[in-house]
Design a protein around this motif. Structure first.
Motif, PDB file in Angstrom:
ATOM      1  N   GLY A   8       7.976 -38.996 -47.572  1.00  0.00           N
ATOM      2  CA  GLY A   8       7.354 -37.807 -47.015  1.00  0.00           C
ATOM      3  C   GLY A   8       6.507 -36.995 -47.975  1.00  0.00           C
ATOM      4  N   ILE A   9       6.361 -37.468 -49.213  1.00  0.00           N
ATOM      5  CA  ILE A   9       5.525 -36.796 -50.208  1.00  0.00           C
ATOM      6  C   ILE A   9       4.328 -37.694 -50.481  1.00  0.00           C
ATOM      7  N   THR A  10       3.134 -37.099 -50.458  1.00  0.00           N
ATOM      8  CA  THR A  10       1.915 -37.844 -50.764  1.00  0.00           C
ATOM      9  C   THR A  10       1.227 -37.190 -51.950  1.00  0.00           C
ATOM     10  N   ALA A  11       0.861 -37.997 -52.927  1.00  0.00           N
ATOM     11  CA  ALA A  11       0.100 -37.527 -54.081  1.00  0.00           C
ATOM     12  C   ALA A  11      -1.253 -38.233 -54.071  1.00  0.00           C
ATOM     13  N   GLU A  12      -2.306 -37.437 -54.203  1.00  0.00           N
ATOM     14  CA  GLU A  12      -3.661 -37.976 -54.256  1.00  0.00           C
ATOM     15  C   GLU A  12      -4.321 -37.498 -55.536  1.00  0.00           C
ATOM     16  N   HIS A  13      -4.932 -38.423 -56.243  1.00  0.00           N
ATOM     17  CA  HIS A  13      -5.594 -38.090 -57.503  1.00  0.00           C
ATOM     18  C   HIS A  13      -7.050 -38.495 -57.400  1.00  0.00           C
ATOM     19  N   ASN A  14      -7.931 -37.528 -57.567  1.00  0.00           N
ATOM     20  CA  ASN A  14      -9.362 -37.768 -57.454  1.00  0.00           C
ATOM     21  C   ASN A  14     -10.042 -37.112 -58.653  1.00  0.00           C
ATOM     22  N   GLY A  15     -10.329 -37.897 -59.674  1.00  0.00           N
ATOM     23  CA  GLY A  15     -10.942 -37.333 -60.882  1.00  0.00           C
ATOM     24  C   GLY A  15      -9.988 -36.377 -61.559  1.00  0.00           C
ATOM     25  N   VAL A  16     -10.380 -35.105 -61.628  1.00  0.00           N
ATOM     26  CA  VAL A  16      -9.531 -34.106 -62.284  1.00  0.00           C
ATOM     27  C   VAL A  16      -8.644 -33.363 -61.284  1.00  0.00           C
ATOM     28  N   ASP A  17      -8.821 -33.631 -59.992  1.00  0.00           N
ATOM     29  CA  ASP A  17      -8.051 -32.929 -58.962  1.00  0.00           C
ATOM     30  C   ASP A  17      -6.821 -33.725 -58.545  1.00  0.00           C
ATOM     31  N   MET A  18      -5.726 -33.000 -58.342  1.00  0.00           N
ATOM     32  CA  MET A  18      -4.479 -33.593 -57.872  1.00  0.00           C
ATOM     33  C   MET A  18      -4.021 -32.790 -56.663  1.00  0.00           C
ATOM     34  N   LEU A  19      -3.708 -33.479 -55.582  1.00  0.00           N
ATOM     35  CA  LEU A  19      -3.204 -32.837 -54.368  1.00  0.00           C
ATOM     36  C   LEU A  19      -1.869 -33.485 -54.022  1.00  0.00           C
ATOM     37  N   ALA A  77       3.588 -32.452 -48.665  1.00  0.00           N
ATOM     38  CA  ALA A  77       4.886 -32.873 -48.140  1.00  0.00           C
ATOM     39  C   ALA A  77       4.819 -32.864 -46.622  1.00  0.00           C
ATOM     40  N   HIS A  78       5.261 -33.947 -46.024  1.00  0.00           N
ATOM     41  CA  HIS A  78       5.335 -34.036 -44.570  1.00  0.00           C
ATOM     42  C   HIS A  78       6.692 -33.483 -44.155  1.00  0.00           C
ATOM     43  N   SER A  79       6.672 -32.456 -43.317  1.00  0.00           N
ATOM     44  CA  SER A  79       7.916 -31.800 -42.897  1.00  0.00           C
ATOM     45  C   SER A  79       8.021 -31.828 -41.375  1.00  0.00           C
ATOM     46  N   PRO A  80       8.501 -32.951 -40.829  1.00  0.00           N
ATOM     47  CA  PRO A  80       8.595 -33.058 -39.368  1.00  0.00           C
ATOM     48  C   PRO A  80       9.556 -32.028 -38.789  1.00  0.00           C
ATOM     49  N   GLY A  81       9.147 -31.446 -37.675  1.00  0.00           N
ATOM     50  CA  GLY A  81      10.004 -30.500 -36.979  1.00  0.00           C
ATOM     51  C   GLY A  81      10.048 -29.112 -37.586  1.00  0.00           C
ATOM     52  N   GLU A  82       9.299 -28.881 -38.645  1.00  0.00           N
ATOM     53  CA  GLU A  82       9.282 -27.576 -39.294  1.00  0.00           C
ATOM     54  C   GLU A  82       8.064 -26.790 -38.836  1.00  0.00           C
ATOM     55  N   ASN A  83       8.109 -25.496 -39.047  1.00  0.00           N
ATOM     56  CA  ASN A  83       6.950 -24.647 -38.813  1.00  0.00           C
ATOM     57  C   ASN A  83       6.775 -23.764 -40.046  1.00  0.00           C
ATOM     58  N   PRO A  84       5.653 -23.078 -40.166  1.00  0.00           N
ATOM     59  CA  PRO A  84       5.423 -22.286 -41.384  1.00  0.00           C
ATOM     60  C   PRO A  84       6.514 -21.259 -41.674  1.00  0.00           C
ATOM     61  N   LEU A  85       7.014 -20.607 -40.636  1.00  0.00           N
ATOM     62  CA  LEU A  85       8.034 -19.588 -40.867  1.00  0.00           C
ATOM     63  C   LEU A  85       9.346 -20.205 -41.355  1.00  0.00           C
TER      64      LEU A  85
END
Length: 96
Positions: A8-19, A22-30
């Motif tokens: 459920g965790i995805t890491a993306e690396h593009n040059g100097v940027d890292m993103l 986390a995938h959180s099924p069934g969750e909401n922002p609050l």
């Protein structure tokens, strides 16, 4: 760009940027903001207990304290962003 996902965790690396996302099924922002706030509270209580116990501050070296404060800062920032998103979603729902 390089990308890797695991549990459920995805890491993306593009040059100097890292993103990192986390995938959180069934969750909401609050609910996620509430979880992060509880984690931050626990971390700060632990830090306060350590300081109030009269233990030698050398028990946690400077690097450990800096890491603890950095984690607290990240949790506080995540809580703020998730709370703002929950508020924005609530305002959109009220407009509908």
């Amino acid at each position: 760009m390089y990308s890797h996902s695991h549990h459920g965790i995805t890491a993306e690396h593009n040059g100097v940027d890292m993103l990192v996302t986390a995938h959180s099924p069934g969750e909401n922002p609050l609910s996620l903001a509430t979880e992060r706030a509880a984690q931050l509270h626990g971390l700060l209580v632990m830090a306060g207990d350590h300081g109030a116990s009269g233990e030698d501050p050398g028990g946690l070296n400077q690097e450990a304290w800096e890491s603890l404060l950095s984690l607290a800062g990240r949790l506080a920032h995540e809580t703020q962003v998730l709370s703002e998103l929950a508020l924005l979603q609530g305002q959109v729902l009220q407009l509908d």
